[in-house]
Design a protein around this motif. Structure first.
Motif, PDB file in Angstrom:
ATOM      1  N   GLN A   1       0.847  -1.181   0.000  1.00 41.54           N
ATOM      2  CA  GLN A   1       0.000   0.000   0.000  1.00 41.54           C
ATOM      3  C   GLN A   1       0.889   1.241   0.000  1.00 41.54           C
ATOM      4  N   ALA A   2       0.557   2.178  -0.878  1.00 38.25           N
ATOM      5  CA  ALA A   2       1.316   3.431  -0.933  1.00 38.25           C
ATOM      6  C   ALA A   2       0.583   4.504  -0.145  1.00 38.25           C
ATOM      7  N   PRO A   3       1.297   5.396   0.503  1.00 37.66           N
ATOM      8  CA  PRO A   3       0.645   6.471   1.247  1.00 37.66           C
ATOM      9  C   PRO A   3      -0.044   7.449   0.297  1.00 37.66           C
ATOM     10  N   PRO A   4      -1.080   8.113   0.752  1.00 37.33           N
ATOM     11  CA  PRO A   4      -1.755   9.111  -0.092  1.00 37.33           C
ATOM     12  C   PRO A   4      -0.772  10.152  -0.602  1.00 37.33           C
TER      13      PRO A   4
ATOM     14  N   ALA B   1       1.561   9.736  -2.818  1.00 40.24           N
ATOM     15  CA  ALA B   1       2.867   9.214  -3.244  1.00 40.24           C
ATOM     16  C   ALA B   1       3.057   9.440  -4.741  1.00 40.24           C
ATOM     17  N   THR B   2       4.269   9.832  -5.128  1.00 41.23           N
ATOM     18  CA  THR B   2       4.576   9.999  -6.542  1.00 41.23           C
ATOM     19  C   THR B   2       4.747   8.630  -7.204  1.00 41.23           C
ATOM     20  N   GLU B   3       4.744   8.616  -8.549  1.00 40.83           N
ATOM     21  CA  GLU B   3       4.937   7.362  -9.263  1.00 40.83           C
ATOM     22  C   GLU B   3       6.294   6.746  -8.923  1.00 40.83           C
ATOM     23  N   ALA B   4       7.317   7.585  -8.789  1.00 39.46           N
ATOM     24  CA  ALA B   4       8.641   7.073  -8.441  1.00 39.46           C
ATOM     25  C   ALA B   4       8.625   6.419  -7.064  1.00 39.46           C
ATOM     26  N   GLU B   5       7.904   7.044  -6.121  1.00 44.07           N
ATOM     27  CA  GLU B   5       7.815   6.474  -4.777  1.00 44.07           C
ATOM     28  C   GLU B   5       7.028   5.166  -4.774  1.00 44.07           C
TER      29      GLU B   5
ATOM     30  N   LEU C   1       7.081  -0.770  -4.388  1.00 44.73           N
ATOM     31  CA  LEU C   1       6.771  -2.078  -4.950  1.00 44.73           C
ATOM     32  C   LEU C   1       8.032  -2.918  -5.119  1.00 44.73           C
ATOM     33  N   ARG C   2       9.110  -2.309  -5.586  1.00 40.19           N
ATOM     34  CA  ARG C   2      10.358  -3.057  -5.762  1.00 40.19           C
ATOM     35  C   ARG C   2      10.925  -3.493  -4.411  1.00 40.19           C
ATOM     36  N   ARG C   3      10.779  -2.657  -3.368  1.00 37.82           N
ATOM     37  CA  ARG C   3      11.259  -3.064  -2.049  1.00 37.82           C
ATOM     38  C   ARG C   3      10.437  -4.223  -1.502  1.00 37.82           C
TER      39      ARG C   3
END
Length: 512
Positions: free
Chosen positions: A187-190, A192-196, A201-203
């Motif tokens: 889950q990405a934080p609200p 978040a940029t595409e790079a983030e 996801l890679r981590r």
């Protein structure tokens, strides 16, 4: 360890295997299995794509046998791979659903013997590149299951890119959800940029060399091709088995400018990015074959190319399983019938287009037979080599079965039956309709099941349900399913992505 050589299929679930007069056994071939991830039945030139150009896959088909009725044993990633690697229905050992994070705590039973273990025991060097998805803990890692080397990812999805540059493209079609959210537990934080998002996801699903995390900046499909070519280079002097399990064109849909530019004539962005990903896959097939030719191994190497299941409906019109009906996760033809090519230049037939029904279950027994290796008892696939040698082989009868919780399907000759749990009253269409807790097996609802019977000879698109008019066929096929199911075991875990779909005017519960 291995109790018998498998030349014919085992078990009552299969019709008697055909008897062919094969030529004298040649020297053992190198064996390469190339597995695409969510590649649609209609998404290569060889299978009629109107916009995806795949000259290298098409050339592989021209040099071998292209099956038009090639199947996998499950319509989603991990169970399909479990069947391919064992030659056994995954329901025999409970690997019935995608693990969705549980492969971090378990995997395919260690009582099961995998194809790399069989071939390693026969003196082959074994290497894997790409997506594993069959267990991560000690004892379940590829290096613990017969592979001498591994470069790839352990889970179901990861980012293809670590940095966007000018001309690169990414697309999240309606219904797909955020690309980073398709990996297990990510889950990405609200805000978040595409790079983030890509970094997250890679981590969560890193690239490994052996057991060690590596920082891979190359576009992932190209990195997998690079490592596969390197494996061939390092093992050219002895028999080898390479399992190249690409992650493309699974989500997230991402492609660098170099591949986007080659598909710039496709106006729809989703189709363009998807096609660019398949272009990278196709280039990989070409580079592998070029390496084999350069090392004079082309005629000493068997290549099998297929997809793990049909393309995903949640990416919209970016892909197609046409002319088939259905998508990934469904036991309709679009979920389980896939591109399936087998090539061994100078040995197997060249340029044949075969309607014979075959399965991914057949890869392990075919490879073992050609390698002079033994398989354990209970294998469900059959050795196709005699059929592939023959210049004019006679068709043979085949039964194939599928199970996902209370949902079952069978293909017997031209007949296909799919029996699906009806949704409960009040349930509406959803890609995530609920989760049955582990240890609680999903049951047939009080609404019963909905039966769909199709004659694929007349109706390959599964548009005319004949269940009401042919009840005797439905009854016979259900009896076959019951007999086959006696050889299965309960699922290790339940489906985490249950869905409710409307089909033929019915609200149905799907357990992918």
């Amino acid at each position: 360890m291995f109790t018998r050589s498998l030349i014919l299929a085992a078990g009552a679930c299969l019709a008697a295997a055909p008897a062919f007069a094969a030529p004298a056994a040649p020297a053992r071939p190198n064996i390469i299995v190339i597995l695409a991830d969510d590649l649609g039945y209609g998404d290569t030139g060889a299978y009629g794509s109107p916009w995806v150009k795949t000259p290298n896959i098409d050339a592989l088909a021209r040099d071998g046998v292209r099956f038009t009725q090639g199947y996998v044993a499950h319509p989603v990633c991990a169970p399909s791979r479990a069947a391919l690697m064992t030659g056994r229905y995954q329901t025999r050992f409970g690997y019935e659903f995608n693990p969705v994070g549980r492969d971090r705590t378990g995997g395919v039973s260690r009582d099961e013997v995998l194809l790399p273990q069989v071939l390693k025991g026969a003196g082959y060097s074994t290497g894997m590149v790409g997506k594993w998805h069959l267990g991560q803990p000690a004892g379940y890692h590829p290096l613990d299951r017969g592979f001498d080397s591994f470069f790839g990812v352990m889970t179901g999805a990861t980012s293809f890119m670590t940095d966007f540059r000018v001309g690169d493209e990414e697309i999240t079609p309606p219904g797909a959800g955020a690309s980073f959210g398709l990996a297990e537990g990510v889950q990405a934080p609200p805000g978040a940029t595409e790079a983030e998002k890509m970094a997250l996801l890679r981590r969560a699903a890193p690239v490994l060399r052996g057991r060690e995390v590596v920082e891979e900046e190359t576009y992932l499909t190209d990195a997998f091709t690079r490592e596969a070519v390197s494996f061939i280079d390092a093992n050219a002097g002895k028999p080898f088995f390479l399992y190249l399990a690409y992650t493309t064109p699974h989500t997230p849909l991402q492609a660098p400018a170099s591949y986007i530019e080659r598909n710039r004539d496709i106006p729809d962005k989703g189709q363009r990015v998807y096609a660019a990903m398949v272009t990278a896959l196709d280039d990989g097939v070409g580079k592998l074959r070029a390496e084999l030719k350069a090392r004079k191994l082309e005629k000493d190497t068997l290549i099998v190319f297929l997809s793990d299941n049909g393309c995903a409906g949640y990416i919209g019109t970016a892909c197609t399983n046409g002319p088939l009906n259905g998508f990934k996760g469904l036991h309709l033809e679009g979920g389980v019938r896939v591109p399936y090519i087998v090539s061994w230049p100078g040995r197997f037939r060249k340029g044949a287009v075969e309607p014979q029904v075959v399965s991914s279950l057949d890869i392990a027994p075919t490879a073992a037979a050609l390698a002079g290796a033994d398989l354990p008892k209970g294998t469900d696939g059959q050795n196709l080599a005699p059929y592939l040698y023959a210049k004019a082989p006679a068709p043979f009868a085949r039964r194939l079965f599928w199970r996902s919780g209370p949902n079952y399907a069978v293909r017997d000759g031209a007949w296909k039956l799919w029996s699906v749990n009806r949704a409960e009253p009040g349930e509406t269409e959803s890609l995530a309709a609920g989760i049955t807790p582990d240890g609680v097996q999903a049951k047939v609802s009080a609404q019963g099941v909905y039966d769909m019977l199709y004659n694929l000879a007349d109706d390959p698109g599964e548009t005319r349900n004949l269940a009401a008019s042919r009840p005797e066929v439905v009854a016979r096929l259900k009896a076959e399913i019951a007999e086959w199911d006696r050889g299965n075991v309960p699922a290790q875990w339940t489906s985490m992505r249950q869905a409710v779909r409307r089909h033929e005017g019915q609200m149905l519960k799907i357990y992918p």
